[in-house]
Motif scaffolding. Structure first.
Motif, PDB file in Angstrom:
ATOM      1  N   ARG A  60       0.833  -1.200   0.000  1.00  0.00           N
ATOM      2  CA  ARG A  60       0.000   0.000   0.000  1.00  0.00           C
ATOM      3  C   ARG A  60       0.874   1.259   0.000  1.00  0.00           C
ATOM      4  N   THR A  61       1.966   1.213   0.792  1.00  0.00           N
ATOM      5  CA  THR A  61       2.881   2.354   0.812  1.00  0.00           C
ATOM      6  C   THR A  61       3.480   2.584  -0.570  1.00  0.00           C
ATOM      7  N   VAL A  62       3.957   1.503  -1.206  1.00  0.00           N
ATOM      8  CA  VAL A  62       4.545   1.617  -2.538  1.00  0.00           C
ATOM      9  C   VAL A  62       3.509   2.142  -3.521  1.00  0.00           C
ATOM     10  N   ALA A  63       2.272   1.603  -3.456  1.00  0.00           N
ATOM     11  CA  ALA A  63       1.224   2.043  -4.375  1.00  0.00           C
ATOM     12  C   ALA A  63       0.933   3.529  -4.206  1.00  0.00           C
ATOM     13  N   GLY A  64       0.888   3.983  -2.957  1.00  0.00           N
ATOM     14  CA  GLY A  64       0.623   5.395  -2.707  1.00  0.00           C
ATOM     15  C   GLY A  64       1.706   6.298  -3.242  1.00  0.00           C
ATOM     16  N   LEU A  65       2.964   5.899  -3.063  1.00  0.00           N
ATOM     17  CA  LEU A  65       4.074   6.718  -3.552  1.00  0.00           C
ATOM     18  C   LEU A  65       4.106   6.763  -5.077  1.00  0.00           C
ATOM     19  N   VAL A  66       3.863   5.593  -5.685  1.00  0.00           N
ATOM     20  CA  VAL A  66       3.867   5.531  -7.153  1.00  0.00           C
ATOM     21  C   VAL A  66       2.704   6.346  -7.711  1.00  0.00           C
ATOM     22  N   ALA A  67       1.532   6.222  -7.082  1.00  0.00           N
ATOM     23  CA  ALA A  67       0.364   6.970  -7.558  1.00  0.00           C
ATOM     24  C   ALA A  67       0.583   8.471  -7.413  1.00  0.00           C
ATOM     25  N   ALA A  68       1.426   8.860  -6.439  1.00  0.00           N
ATOM     26  CA  ALA A  68       1.719  10.286  -6.257  1.00  0.00           C
ATOM     27  C   ALA A  68       2.761  10.799  -7.240  1.00  0.00           C
ATOM     28  N   GLY A  69       3.295   9.895  -8.076  1.00  0.00           N
ATOM     29  CA  GLY A  69       4.215  10.325  -9.119  1.00  0.00           C
ATOM     30  C   GLY A  69       5.668   9.947  -8.903  1.00  0.00           C
ATOM     31  N   ALA A  70       5.985   9.214  -7.832  1.00  0.00           N
ATOM     32  CA  ALA A  70       7.372   8.844  -7.565  1.00  0.00           C
ATOM     33  C   ALA A  70       7.815   7.712  -8.494  1.00  0.00           C
TER      34      ALA A  70
ATOM     35  N   GLN B  44      14.642   4.428  -2.587  1.00  0.00           N
ATOM     36  CA  GLN B  44      15.488   5.198  -1.675  1.00  0.00           C
ATOM     37  C   GLN B  44      14.687   5.720  -0.492  1.00  0.00           C
ATOM     38  N   SER B  45      13.400   6.007  -0.698  1.00  0.00           N
ATOM     39  CA  SER B  45      12.567   6.478   0.398  1.00  0.00           C
ATOM     40  C   SER B  45      12.345   5.383   1.438  1.00  0.00           C
ATOM     41  N   LEU B  46      12.293   4.126   0.985  1.00  0.00           N
ATOM     42  CA  LEU B  46      12.007   3.014   1.891  1.00  0.00           C
ATOM     43  C   LEU B  46      13.251   2.210   2.245  1.00  0.00           C
ATOM     44  N   PHE B  47      14.427   2.645   1.777  1.00  0.00           N
ATOM     45  CA  PHE B  47      15.688   1.958   2.063  1.00  0.00           C
ATOM     46  C   PHE B  47      15.651   0.498   1.599  1.00  0.00           C
ATOM     47  N   VAL B  48      15.085   0.272   0.404  1.00  0.00           N
ATOM     48  CA  VAL B  48      15.064  -1.057  -0.174  1.00  0.00           C
ATOM     49  C   VAL B  48      15.606  -0.951  -1.596  1.00  0.00           C
ATOM     50  N   THR B  49      15.709  -2.088  -2.274  1.00  0.00           N
ATOM     51  CA  THR B  49      16.241  -2.081  -3.631  1.00  0.00           C
ATOM     52  C   THR B  49      15.153  -1.731  -4.632  1.00  0.00           C
ATOM     53  N   VAL B  50      15.592  -1.294  -5.808  1.00  0.00           N
ATOM     54  CA  VAL B  50      14.652  -1.055  -6.903  1.00  0.00           C
ATOM     55  C   VAL B  50      13.948  -2.361  -7.256  1.00  0.00           C
ATOM     56  N   ARG B  51      14.702  -3.450  -7.185  1.00  0.00           N
ATOM     57  CA  ARG B  51      14.107  -4.754  -7.493  1.00  0.00           C
ATOM     58  C   ARG B  51      12.973  -5.072  -6.512  1.00  0.00           C
ATOM     59  N   THR B  52      13.158  -4.741  -5.245  1.00  0.00           N
ATOM     60  CA  THR B  52      12.111  -4.974  -4.254  1.00  0.00           C
ATOM     61  C   THR B  52      10.870  -4.154  -4.580  1.00  0.00           C
TER      62      THR B  52
END
Length: 968
Positions: free
Chosen positions: A899-909, A916-924
């Motif tokens: 849900r966090t990822v979906a919200g950030l992506v929907a906001a344009g990130a 980088q915001s969640l300290f995880v890999t792009v692959r994750t």
């Protein structure tokens, strides 16, 4: 068995290691499929580890289609921070001008520069914490895998690897799920590691695949013998004696055979007698024999090379006291003799280098290292290179050496390598044991890796200091270290005594520097004193006696922030607390620190100024992302989760809490955290997921939690709510009562922070025990009036309504709904609407009851309080209303992190920005996003945004009323 120049060369052929090469190929194939691996090549010196690695790295080897970074650790650099990392990444050339232009250092990867650069810029501030450099290196490695190409990190002689590089490998592998990564480390089994704890942690955390290189059997020894003496058929007796004497060690076998050939002997009886004579001293004897038969200047050049390493000819010549031509010729002689690798100036094995140094004796080698250290300094090399030589000299304590070690410590600090800084400073301390400034600096270097010793050193420094100002400065550092080691009362005592002494010296008219120092000490005293219940009352008393500062300096703003939160804790006036917090956060010339932002955000939240509180937390989160400060990032997320919980934003609360928990779960110190667990537990309870809530609360591992002011009472609130949801009403009441008693004992009387009295009153009122409920309601009412926010007044009205029997409960509950509607407390507003509807139904006003019960359902659903929504629907049905079953939102299928990822992506990130915001890999992030798309049935980001908007609109759309449907 010859190098490209045709000279005799005892390079170890790959005999008896074919199965190991096949195993490396299998691990490489696993890495290609996104299964990260750590492989350890174990074996004694001379077992052929380097030879095996070179075969794997060959053009036709198993790593042929992979990005490979290969480096070797050196004994002389074992004390230098990130020396292993520089050995790996050095070939990329990410220093100097290229560091500013390389795409590999974009974004978070730029934090890697202090580790990669031989000479960090000393005019730059050291990293806020060593994590930022680790995170930067992680992003650098992730960038190398960004196109899906597998990455292989090959590190030879890892027993000499420095601690910080090993910590980074651990850090990298903890975050490598799904990444095409293979780490291969060659380790000498009999060697004492330079950083044993870090190496042990690496092995324990990641359980590497072990490839053990054992001794060669007699058949393989015979094969090696045939390679050296191709014209001879070795006799079984000779091979047996050779295997027994060398233990089957390939390096010893080759050196013995080479020694035989150089003396004109072969695999015959005479050769067998020579083998018996030399025995296990094959390498040393071979090297000594070779140098004994050379001119003196060859030995001098060899010893210079063994100490200084593969350096420029002119520098080797200066150290050896020879001409450059002599050095060049000596290296050629050593290479022809098989002691130096073809195409370089490296000895073929470190045992050969040790044997060369041995020819100079201990005293001679120490003298040569001292001269090498001065030479490196004279030619402008970084202080750490000179210090690395000095650390290998037992009695290097002259003023010049101590100055170099101090400079090296500064360089290590700017590199984000506290272990290396501590090692240099410890050598200085041996010469200057009673320098308090040195002890304080050493303590700071040890604060992360050995906080117990750091605390001991600070006590020692404090005792040695007589100047009141210096003692106060030391006491500040000591108190903050006590805070991190959960010894706050000890820190309060030391800092209080230091402040008293400073006041006595300054008198009634302190100078500006004394005033600022005193303000800083006062603010730290409030920070440390507010940590534990035993010191919290003292902090409250000190806060009431403190004159409010103007807020013109960082220390004054930090003090204002702590005064604001202590005013709130003491249940004073919300307006006073908020005013102080706003002044603490006013735009300064310098950035605000965490200890200004976090306390002020709590004060503003309690005072119902949520927008300002969120802005303060967002500043912490933004700065933490920028600096890769994981601890402050997770702390700010956990704090925001608790704020969102009490405001009824359950989805956002759960997303923040789960993100914080995922970050904390990858850190060694993650077990000390509790706030994210308690927020997550309460969110799960509100969503009706009791089993998961029990698991979340049970995962808290922090010992002695009941000593602490803030975390303990949040924990008790979560525990009480969980017991209530399980139907353990007596247990819930006991927990809420314990929360109140503990807060009273500490002096924490704010009615909004951990509103245990409200929970107890509502619980008892629901059981019909209104007289008991009234006692709890009255305990919170006066404090709510004093605090004065709409939330506090709404809580008081809600408690009065819960403790009032019959129809008389309607009016206080109406008041509660009105007050809470004008506050940020949406979840409690839904609860008040539910209770009002039930009270109206009991009084015979079914139609109005249905209206409030329907409002409770809608509001609870909007908040994500599924359990409360279902309870309100049951009340509505009992009142004669109609409503379909409470169904899940499509977003309920998502995990909190999705849900966090979906919200950030929907906001344009973008994906990298989210990572980088969640300290995880792009692959994750990509995996989470794929899962989101699959669960929601969408394919594009624009579709994802549409789903999120539709869900939000649906949660706000009112249900058709019973009256509209004809069920009046």
């Amino acid at each position: 068995m010859t190098d490209r120049a045709g000279s005799a060369h005892p390079v170890l052929p790959l005999v008896g290691r074919a199965e190991h090469l096949e195993a490396l190929a299998e691990h490489a194939e696993a890495a290609r499929t996104g299964q990260p691996r750590l492989v350890f090549l174990d074996g004694p010196a001379g077992a052929g580890k380097t030879t095996l690695l070179r075969a794997a790295l060959a053009a036709d080897g198993p790593f042929a289609d992979m990005t490979v970074l290969h480096g070797s650790c050196r004994a002389v650099a074992a004390a230098t921070g990130y020396s292993g990392v520089r050995a790996l990444f050095g070939p990329l050339g990410l220093t100097g001008r290229r560091a500013r232009t390389s795409a590999l250092l974009d974004g978070g990867a730029r934090h890697a520069l202090p580790a990669l650069t031989a000479t960090p810029q000393e005019d730059d501030a050291p990293p806020d914490d060593a994590f930022s450099v680790l995170q930067g290196l992680y992003w650098l490695a992730a960038g190398l895998m960004a196109d899906g190409r597998p990455l292989v990190l090959v590190l030879d002689d890892v027993h000499w690897c420095d601690e910080r590089s090993l910590r980074w490998l651990d850090f990298m592998l903890r975050r490598a799920d799904g990444l095409p990564l293979l780490v291969v480390a060659a380790h000498r089994t009999e060697a004492d590691p330079a950083a044993p704890d870090a190496l042990a942690d690496l092995v324990a955390h990641h359980l590497p695949a072990q490839l053990r290189l054992g001794p060669l059997d007699t058949r393989q020894v015979a094969e090696l013998t045939g390679l050296v003496f191709p014209a001879h058929q070795p006799r079984p007796a000779f091979v047996g004696r050779l295997a027994a004497v060398t233990g089957g060690n390939p390096l010893r076998v080759v050196h013995l055979l080479t020694d035989l050939r150089s003396t004109g002997l072969g695999p015959d009886d005479a050769g067998e007698r020579r083998i018996a004579e030399i025995g296990g001293r094959a390498v040393t004897a071979s090297v000594h024999r070779m140098l004994e038969h050379q001119p003196d200047w060859v030995g001098r050049a060899a010893r210079a090379l063994a100490v200084l390493g593969d350096e420029d000819t002119a520098y080797l010549a200066t150290l050896a006291g020879l001409s450059a031509l002599h050095v060049e010729e000596a290296v050629d002689i050593l290479r022809h003799a098989g002691l130096v690798r073809a195409g370089s100036r490296e000895f073929i094995h470190d045992l050969v280098g040790a044997a060369v140094r041995d020819t100079g004796g201990e005293a001679g080698t120490a003298e040569l290292r001292l001269r090498a250290a001065r030479l490196l300094s004279d030619i402008g090399r970084p202080p750490e290179e000179s210090a690395a030589q000095l650390l290998l000299v037992p009695d290097a304590k002259d003023p010049w050496a101590l100055a170099v070690l101090r400079a090296a410590a500064t360089q290590a600090e700017h590199r984000g390598a506290p272990e290396a800084a501590a090692r240099y400073l410890q050598r200085v301390r041996e010469a200057e044991p009673d320098d308090p400034a040195l002890l304080t600096r050493l303590a700071k270097a040890l604060a992360e890796t050995d906080p117990e010793r750091s605390l001991s050193l600070l006590h020692e420094a404090h005792a040695l200091t007589t100047d009141a100002r210096v003692r106060t400065t030391t006491a500040i550092q000591l108190a903050l270290t006590c805070l991190s080691t959960q010894r706050s009362p000890q820190g309060v005592q030391v800092l209080t005594e230091a402040l008293d002494a400073l006041d006595a010296e300054a008198g009634p008219a302190p100078d500006p520097a004394q005033r600022e120092l005193r303000t800083l000490a006062e603010s730290v005293l409030l920070i440390v004193g507010a940590d534990e219940k035993s010191t919290f009352p003292q902090a409250l008393r000190r806060a009431t006696r403190t004159t409010e500062p103007p807020g013109d300096t960082p220390a004054q703003r930090q003090q204002l922030a702590m005064l604001s939160v202590l005013t709130a804790a003491d249940g004073g006036r919300a307006a006073d607390s908020a005013r102080r917090a706003r002044r603490a956060l006013r735009t300064p010339d310098a950035p605000l620190g965490t200890w200004s932002l976090l306390p002020a955000s709590l004060a503003l939240y309690l005072a119902e100024e949520d927008r300002a509180a969120d802005e303060a937390l967002e500043t912490v989160l933004r700065d933490s992302r920028e600096k890769a400060g994981v601890w402050t990032y997770a702390l700010a997320l956990s704090t925001r989760a608790l704020f969102r919980l009490e405001n009824g934003a359950l989805a956002d609360c759960a997303a923040d809490a789960r993100t914080a928990l995922e970050i904390l779960g990858r850190e060694r110190w993650g077990d000390t955290a509790t706030m994210a667990h308690t927020a997550h537990t309460s969110a799960l309870v509100a969503r009706g997921e009791v089993v998961r809530a029990e698991e979340a609360l049970a995962s808290i591992k922090r010992p002695g939690l009941d000593r602490f002011v803030w975390e303990y009472h949040w924990y008790l609130m979560a525990r009480g709510r969980l017991r209530l949801a399980r139907g353990d009403l007596d247990g819930a009441l006991e927990t809420f009562s314990a929360c109140g008693e503990s807060m009273e004992q500490a002096g924490l009387t704010n009615p909004v922070f951990a509103p245990w009295w409200l929970e107890a009153a509502c619980l008892l009122g629901g059981l019909g025990r209104t007289a008991e409920a009234r006692e709890f309601a009255e305990r919170g009412a006066g404090r709510s009036e004093r605090w004065g926010t709409r939330r506090a007044l709404g809580y008081a009205a809600l408690a009065r309504g819960a403790s009032t029997p019959g129809a008389a409960a309607v009016e206080p509950l109406r008041e509660a709904v009105a007050l809470l509607r004008s506050s940020p407390a949406r979840g409690h507003e839904a609860r008040a609407s539910l209770m009002l509807g039930c009270a109206l139904l009991a009084a015979g006003h079914a139609r109005e009851a249905r209206q409030h019960l329907r409002e409770a359902v809608a509001l609870a659903r909007r908040c994500g309080c599924v359990a409360l929504a279902r309870q309100a629907r049951e009340g509505l049905m009992a009142a004669g209303g109609r409503m379909r079953e409470i169904t899940s939102s499509p977003l309920d299928m998502l995990t909190d992190t999705e849900r966090t990822v979906a919200g950030l992506v929907a906001a344009g990130a973008g994906n990298r920005e989210v990572a980088q915001s969640l300290f995880v890999t792009v692959r994750t992030v990509e995996l989470h996003l794929t899962s989101v798309y699959r669960k929601l049935g969408v394919r594009r980001r624009v579709d994802l945004r549409a789903v999120l908007r539709a869900d939000e609109a649906s949660s706000r759309r009112p249900e058709t009323t019973d009256e509209q449907s004809g069920n009046g």
